[in-house]
Design an enzyme around this catalytic site. Structure first.
Site, short mmCIF file in Angstrom:
data_model
loop_
_atom_site.label_atom_id
_atom_site.label_comp_id
_atom_site.label_asym_id
_atom_site.label_seq_id
_atom_site.Cartn_x
_atom_site.Cartn_y
_atom_site.Cartn_z
N HIS A 308 0.78 -1.16 -0.11
CA HIS A 308 -0.04 -0.06 -0.03
C HIS A 308 1.00 1.24 0.08
CE1 HIS A 308 -3.15 2.86 1.28
NE2 HIS A 308 -4.07 2.04 0.70
N ASP A 365 -8.10 -4.88 -0.77
CA ASP A 365 -8.40 -5.78 -1.90
C ASP A 365 -8.18 -7.24 -1.72
OD1 ASP A 365 -7.39 -2.74 -3.42
OD2 ASP A 365 -9.53 -3.53 -3.66
C1 SDX Z 1 -6.05 0.62 -3.11
O1 SDX Z 1 -4.15 4.93 -1.74
C2 SDX Z 1 -5.09 4.14 -1.46
O2 SDX Z 1 -5.59 4.54 -0.16
C3 SDX Z 1 -5.74 3.23 -2.27
C4 SDX Z 1 -6.77 2.20 -1.47
C5 SDX Z 1 -7.97 3.13 -1.50
O3 SDX Z 1 -8.80 2.65 -0.41
O4 SDX Z 1 -8.24 4.01 -2.14
O5 SDX Z 1 -6.24 1.69 -0.32
C6 SDX Z 1 -6.94 1.09 -2.39
O6 SDX Z 1 -5.46 0.96 -4.16
C7 SDX Z 1 -5.10 -0.55 -2.49
C8 SDX Z 1 -3.88 -0.83 -3.42
C9 SDX Z 1 -4.48 -2.03 -4.43
N1 SDX Z 1 -3.28 -2.15 -5.24
C10 SDX Z 1 -2.78 -3.65 -5.30
O7 SDX Z 1 -3.03 -4.30 -4.68
C11 SDX Z 1 -1.76 -3.64 -6.33
C12 SDX Z 1 -0.45 -4.36 -5.56
N2 SDX Z 1 0.23 -3.52 -4.78
C13 SDX Z 1 1.11 -2.69 -5.56
O8 SDX Z 1 1.34 -2.47 -6.82
C14 SDX Z 1 1.86 -1.45 -4.68
O9 SDX Z 1 1.87 -1.94 -3.34
C15 SDX Z 1 1.13 -0.33 -4.65
C16 SDX Z 1 0.81 0.44 -5.80
C17 SDX Z 1 -0.27 -0.52 -3.79
C18 SDX Z 1 1.83 0.67 -3.79
O10 SDX Z 1 2.90 1.05 -4.20
P1 SDX Z 1 4.07 1.78 -3.89
O11 SDX Z 1 3.83 2.44 -2.44
O12 SDX Z 1 4.52 3.02 -5.00
O13 SDX Z 1 5.26 0.92 -3.82
P2 SDX Z 1 6.33 0.85 -4.75
O14 SDX Z 1 5.93 0.38 -5.99
O15 SDX Z 1 7.25 2.13 -4.49
O16 SDX Z 1 7.10 -0.52 -4.06
C19 SDX Z 1 7.94 -0.70 -3.16
C20 SDX Z 1 8.84 -2.06 -3.07
C21 SDX Z 1 9.23 -2.05 -4.51
O17 SDX Z 1 10.39 -2.88 -4.41
P3 SDX Z 1 11.86 -2.48 -4.41
O18 SDX Z 1 11.97 -1.35 -5.79
O19 SDX Z 1 12.30 -1.48 -3.13
O20 SDX Z 1 12.78 -3.67 -4.74
O21 SDX Z 1 7.74 -3.00 -3.06
C22 SDX Z 1 7.80 -3.73 -4.19
C23 SDX Z 1 8.21 -2.96 -5.20
O22 SDX Z 1 8.64 -3.90 -6.17
N3 SDX Z 1 6.03 -4.07 -4.00
C24 SDX Z 1 5.78 -5.20 -4.42
C25 SDX Z 1 4.36 -4.95 -3.88
N4 SDX Z 1 4.08 -3.70 -3.71
C26 SDX Z 1 5.23 -3.21 -3.89
N5 SDX Z 1 6.28 -6.44 -4.64
C27 SDX Z 1 5.45 -7.32 -4.71
N6 SDX Z 1 3.95 -7.37 -4.64
C28 SDX Z 1 3.52 -6.11 -4.31
N7 SDX Z 1 2.02 -6.11 -4.37
#
Ligand code: SDX
Length: 431
Positions: A308, A365
């Protein structure tokens, strides 16, 4: 604690005021930074930038805290329902009995979509993606009800107390109509039923046989929508504020929010989770291979429903929904192999350093699709369900922008990294 922040650069030093919120959050007020220094802050994705002051929802991502107008989500989930929480999010206070009844009446009175507006559906193929239909139909509300969408904040705020419940009610009805249309079923007119019962009626009744859900089903839907009611400055809500800041009416601003919700990293994640769980199930995997792929970090392999942008701890909504899944399935006498896979994935990830070090926990989710599946809602309808839930939050944020007489149009800056100045080359001189 100092109430100013000193910023030093180029042998210069400027002091910026510090803003402190009611929960102790601090921000450096950089509104004069560019004027005073020529510098801007660069913050891709705005993860460290506050775009507004808001009194609607408070999140503490480190401690997994979520409150609407000061009320903890755990208490609202236990004691409130979607309609009451929608009122709270929009108006800032829990409704008394008279206010609650009036709001419910307005929701019921505005449940039907007019025959002219229904004709929009005929323009879509039955195979149209639900979010593609919803974004178009919600934006058409401004065309069919221009009296509530004048693009004049003073005027639109005068009709707000009718437009707000109308919007929530109509989005709910449109979603049910999308389901019926895509399944070649006749539209079912709303009845004088409570909000969630009316939705389930419009989704699953037949013209000759009414669908009467058991109380646990209605309660599960109520809980699901309540937990989606608002969530601070998430992608779709910030989009609503961005569009509203131009003076745009509520319907138009919210339709932009619906567009933003459709992405798989935001509102599209709930259906992406189910596709992920289904593919793990179909491969006969226990999730181990999938977790290994998710740790590659590539966006296409992410563990959907995990991580998140704000929570660096458990999303409190995920805990509540996870518990509700078990309760609903037990009451329905159903089991769902995808729930078992989800639980295994959760335990595996929560004991894996890759996820622990990055503070990746289940978000709202991760389990929501299991409940919707148990309610008979198809996976491709999950994101439009999220839109019903989030409509009060979008409305409340639009109202904050519209009511802010000192507000400014949202206009972020950029750092230009393109070609520097060059002269035009006539066509016959180009290679
Ligand atoms: C919602 O914002 C809100 O409040 C949204 C929400 C709402 O109620 O409105 O809560 C609803 O959208 C929930 C989120 C739903 N999305 C997902 O479940 C999709 C999977 N999650 C990710 O794509 C990610 O965690 C995000 C998009 C939710 C958050 O992305 P960030 O904070 O920008 O994190 P990042 O992309 O900077 O990742 C940080 C690290 C990275 O690794 P490194 O580059 O440090 O090695 O964490 C890793 C990412 O690769 N990572 C994941 C991951 N999420 C982040 N690795 C594997 N699986 C994941 N799900």
């Amino acid at each position: 604690m100092s109430n100013t922040a000193l910023i030093k650069f180029d042998e210069k030093e400027i002091s910026c005021p510090v803003i402190v919120g009611t929960e102790g959050e601090k921000a450096i007020d950089a509104r004069n930074l560019r004027k005073d220094t020529g510098y801007i802050f660069y913050d891709q994705g705005y993860g460290n930038t506050g775009s507004c002051e808001s009194a609607i929802t408070y999140l503490d991502g480190d401690n997994g805290v979520l409150r609407h107008r000061g009320y903890p989500i755990e208490q609202l989930a236990l004691y409130s329902d979607y309609v009451e929480t929608a009122y709270l999010v929009i108006y800032g206070e829990l409704p008394n009995l008279k206010q609650r009844n009036k709001f419910s009446e307005l929701l019921a009175e505005n449940a039907a979509i007019g025959t002219q507006m229904q004709r929009i559906f005929d323009g879509f193929p039955e195979s149209a993606p639900p979010m593609g239909m919803l974004t178009s139909i919600v934006s058409s509300l401004a065309a069919y009800y221009p009296q509530y969408a004048t693009n004049n904040f003073e005027q639109d705020l005068k009709t707000f107390d009718l437009a707000a419940p109308m919007t929530i009610s109509r989005i709910r009805t449109i979603v049910a109509m999308i389901y019926r249309y895509r399944h070649g079923l006749p539209f079912i007119h709303p009845r004088d039923l409570p909000f969630c019962d009316n939705f389930l009626h419009m989704m699953f009744s037949d013209p000759y046989v009414a669908y009467t859900p058991i109380p646990e089903v209605t309660r599960a839907l109520n809980l699901l929508l309540l937990l989606h009611a608002d969530h601070e400055q998430n992608c779709s809500t910030s989009t609503v504020r961005m569009v509203a800041s131009s003076g745009a009416n509520m319907f138009t601003s919210i339709s932009a929010g619906v567009c933003a919700l459709s992405g798989p990293l935001h509102g599209g994640a709930n259906s992406a989770v189910m596709h992920m769980l289904q593919s793990i199930h179909d491969e006969g995997d226990d999730g181990t291979r999938f977790i290994a792929a998710a740790k590659s970090g590539t966006k296409g392999n992410r563990l959907m429903g995990f991580g998140h942008a704000v929570y660096r701890n458990y999303d409190p909504r995920a805990r509540i929904i996870g518990k509700a899944c078990d309760e609903l399935l037990n009451r329905l006498g159903k089991s769902d192999p995808l729930l078992d896979i989800a639980k295994h994935l959760e335990q595996a990830a929560l004991h894996d350093d890759y996820f622990l070090t990055r503070k990746l926990y289940p978000n709202v989710d991760f389990y929501s699709g299991i409940i919707m599946r148990a309610l008979g809602i198809p996976t491709d309808m999950f994101t439009v369900m999220f839109a019903i839930g989030r409509s009060p939050g979008w409305i409340a944020n639009w109202k904050e922008v519209a009511s802010n007489t000192k507000g400014r149009i949202y206009r972020p800056r950029q750092i230009y990294v393109g070609a520097t100045k060059r002269d035009y080359t006539p066509l016959d001189q180009r290679r």
